[in-house]
Design a protein around this motif. Structure first.
Motif, mmCIF file in Angstrom:
data_model
loop_
_atom_site.group_PDB
_atom_site.id
_atom_site.type_symbol
_atom_site.label_atom_id
_atom_site.label_comp_id
_atom_site.label_asym_id
_atom_site.label_seq_id
_atom_site.Cartn_x
_atom_site.Cartn_y
_atom_site.Cartn_z
ATOM 1 N N HIS A 103 0.836 -1.197 0.000
ATOM 2 C CA HIS A 103 0.000 0.000 0.000
ATOM 3 C C HIS A 103 0.880 1.260 0.000
ATOM 4 C CE1 HIS A 103 -3.515 2.428 0.786
ATOM 5 N NE2 HIS A 103 -2.903 2.970 1.827
ATOM 6 N N GLU A 106 2.465 1.878 -3.322
ATOM 7 C CA GLU A 106 1.506 2.470 -4.270
ATOM 8 C C GLU A 106 1.294 3.959 -3.976
ATOM 9 O OE1 GLU A 106 -2.091 0.082 -5.373
ATOM 10 O OE2 GLU A 106 -1.279 -1.311 -3.881
ATOM 11 N N GLU A 107 1.150 4.272 -2.674
ATOM 12 C CA GLU A 107 0.945 5.676 -2.289
ATOM 13 C C GLU A 107 2.128 6.543 -2.701
ATOM 14 O OE1 GLU A 107 -1.094 6.495 1.433
ATOM 15 O OE2 GLU A 107 -2.494 6.133 -0.212
ATOM 16 N N ASP A 108 3.335 6.022 -2.448
ATOM 17 C CA ASP A 108 4.542 6.781 -2.794
ATOM 18 C C ASP A 108 4.603 7.050 -4.293
ATOM 19 O OD1 ASP A 108 5.245 6.806 -0.178
ATOM 20 O OD2 ASP A 108 6.928 5.402 -0.343
ATOM 21 N N ALA A 109 4.270 6.021 -5.086
ATOM 22 C CA ALA A 109 4.304 6.188 -6.541
ATOM 23 C C ALA A 109 3.256 7.209 -6.980
ATOM 24 C CB ALA A 109 4.069 4.840 -7.222
ATOM 25 N N ASN A 110 2.043 7.112 -6.388
ATOM 26 C CA ASN A 110 0.983 8.071 -6.727
ATOM 27 C C ASN A 110 1.392 9.489 -6.368
ATOM 28 O OD1 ASN A 110 -0.673 6.086 -7.664
ATOM 29 N ND2 ASN A 110 -1.798 5.828 -5.752
ATOM 30 N N PHE A 111 1.985 9.618 -5.179
ATOM 31 C CA PHE A 111 2.400 10.934 -4.690
ATOM 32 C C PHE A 111 3.456 11.528 -5.621
ATOM 33 C CE2 PHE A 111 4.794 13.723 -1.726
ATOM 34 C CZ PHE A 111 3.741 14.537 -1.329
ATOM 35 N N ASN A 113 3.934 10.840 -8.709
ATOM 36 C CA ASN A 113 3.322 11.181 -9.994
ATOM 37 C C ASN A 113 2.534 12.482 -9.909
ATOM 38 O OD1 ASN A 113 4.338 8.982 -11.381
ATOM 39 N ND2 ASN A 113 2.639 7.652 -10.797
ATOM 40 N N ARG A 114 1.807 12.656 -8.792
ATOM 41 C CA ARG A 114 1.018 13.887 -8.618
ATOM 42 C C ARG A 114 1.928 15.102 -8.552
ATOM 43 N NH1 ARG A 114 -1.997 11.423 -4.766
ATOM 44 N NH2 ARG A 114 -1.029 12.618 -3.091
ATOM 45 N N PRO A 122 5.551 7.276 -15.860
ATOM 46 C CA PRO A 122 5.141 7.534 -14.477
ATOM 47 C C PRO A 122 5.937 6.666 -13.497
ATOM 48 C CG PRO A 122 3.639 5.975 -15.510
ATOM 49 C CD PRO A 122 4.675 6.312 -16.546
ATOM 50 N N THR A 128 2.485 -3.961 -5.387
ATOM 51 C CA THR A 128 1.227 -3.405 -4.892
ATOM 52 C C THR A 128 0.714 -4.221 -3.706
ATOM 53 O OG1 THR A 128 -0.076 -4.841 -6.313
ATOM 54 C CG2 THR A 128 0.595 -2.714 -7.248
#
Ligand SMILES: [Zn+2]
Length: 454
Positions: A103, A106-111, A113-114, A122, A128
């Motif tokens: 988790h 995934e959060e780190d990758a999303n962060f 990317n944002r 990306p 995951t």
């Protein structure tokens, strides 16, 4: 046929423990840890292993800490499909830790990317939550002390290592060699865990050296904890305690419960455990009575002495609580997790306190704060540190140098060779010298990626 050990991690660093044991066309991995800390180390998690994951026959985990288990989801994702052996408590902990690790990835990758600060576009998570859940299906358990056969003709046996719930040393017998992996060794005087068991006879010993060049002070956790918490409570501040969700969190809850019981801390002082993972882990102690020091009643006190915070709303609500309080939150080196929000909120006020517990790996925010830096970077901002920073010397889950030596000294016979691993270079080499000088045993610090005959 020779037996070989390849040091694929945990050599010259405390993280990424991975020891590949090879014999007669078969191999297994002892521990399967993530590299953590310095970016240079973390990038190693992205390098392919020098062996195809589907050629590895089995994985044996000494314990559930991510630096020993956190690479497992990736190994399985890349084709490993053998059995993963551990004690039952380690399996229970892995069920909590590995999905959470996925988790976070995934959060780190999303962060990234944002915010657009990934060099690769990306950014992709290492693995995951689903990958982690899948790899858990490979897990099998073996009781402490009982021999099992991870591969045809190979025998393995776990013995208690203290350290954390489920943690074990591992004796592997293959090709006429007995190879003993210490795993992470706990302290004989740990608040929660029993002392490590004396090592069985072995030809080769692979020993950890996290504190290979340091001694823990004599004072006990309670004596060290009491004045710090009394100080921050008296000035109406908040103590933010970054904790390892497994082990440290429970030891501190138990210690705080004892301090309150003997009147060293006010009964009404609010204590929050703000980490879903730590909350779930706290419940496991009652399920594994006998593997630690706590009675059923003490497990109950530990679980009920703090407000267990699991939801994000509850977590945010803590900040609205005025008056002194203690917030225990993960992660222990402030590398991620909810503790970052609590730190960002409380570091700027001199009434507050950051209480660091246990080893702070170089490159982590924990080490930055412990080192007296005037600021620490959190969520892309430099946060000034005006709060008092206290580092508990005694609250470590690791044996110190003399305790590591005592453990080795309890061996029924001298091994032919000792590999000193799982430490920063200075710590590993200091322990190596002590082993050679005080015990007269051949010892060496293997390099990352090196292969040795057992
Ligand atoms: Zn550990």
């Amino acid at each position: 046929m020779n037996v070989h050990i390849r040091f694929l991690g945990g050599a010259g660093t405390v993280t990424g423990s991975k020891y590949l044991v090879e014999h007669d066309g078969q191999s297994l991995l002892v521990d399967c840890g993530l590299f953590q800390g310095f970016k240079q180390l973390r990038l190693r998690n992205r390098d392919p292993l020098p062996v195809m994951p589907n050629h590895i026959g089995a994985v044996l985990l000494t314990h559930a800490h991510l630096d020993h288990s956190g690479y497992l989801p990736l190994l399985a994702k890349e084709g490993f499909h053998g059995k993963v052996w551990s004690t039952a408590a380690t399996r229970d902990l892995a069920q909590i830790l590995l999905p959470d690790s996925g988790h976070i990835q995934e959060e780190d990758a999303n962060f990234a990317n944002r915010k657009g600060f990934s060099k690769h576009a990306p950014a992709l998570p290492l693995y995951t939550e689903d990958d982690a859940l899948r790899c858990l299906k490979l897990m099998h358990t073996a009781p402490m002390g009982k021999a099992f056969e991870p591969l045809r003709g190979w025998t393995a046996r776990f013995t208690g290592a203290g350290h954390i719930l489920g943690a074990a040393s591992l004796l592997l017998e293959v090709g006429g060699k007995r190879i003993l992996f210490s795993g992470d060794l706990g302290r004989p005087d740990d608040l929660l865990m029993k002392p490590p068991e004396a090592p069985p006879a072995a030809d080769v010993v692979v020993i950890e050296s996290t504190y290979g060049d340091r001694e823990h002070p004599e004072e006990d956790v309670l004596a060290e904890l009491a004045p710090a918490l009394q100080r921050v409570a008296a000035r109406g501040g908040t103590a933010v305690v970054p904790v390892f969700a497994v082990g440290r969190a429970q030891a501190l809850l138990h210690a705080i419960a004892q301090l309150k019981a003997r009147g060293d801390l006010p009964h009404a002082l609010p204590v929050y455990l703000d980490s879903p993972m730590a909350v779930h882990t706290t419940g496991l102690y009652a399920r594994h009575l006998g593997e630690h020091r706590l009675s059923a009643a003490q497990c109950h006190d530990m679980e009920h002495g703090a407000q267990m915070v699991t939801s994000v709303d509850q977590s945010k609500a803590i900040a609205q609580q005025h008056g002194p309080k203690i917030i225990l939150s993960a992660s222990g080196m402030a590398t991620g997790g909810r503790v970052l929000h609590h730190l960002a909120m409380h570091l700027g006020n001199h009434r507050n306190m950051v209480l660091l517990t246990g080893y702070q790996s170089p490159g982590t925010r924990g080490a930055t704060m412990a080192g007296g830096s005037p600021t620490v970077r959190i969520h892309g901002q430099d946060i000034p540190i005006r709060a008092e920073v206290v580092q508990l010397a005694s609250a470590s889950a690791h044996a110190d140098a003399s305790q590591l030596m005592d453990w080795l000294r309890a061996s029924p016979s001298a091994p032919h060779r000792v590999f000193v691993t799982h430490g920063e270079l200075a710590a590993s080499d200091t322990l190596r010298q002590r082993i050679e000088h005080e015990l007269g045993w051949r010892a060496l610090v293997p390099e990352h990626g090196s292969t040795w005959a057992a």
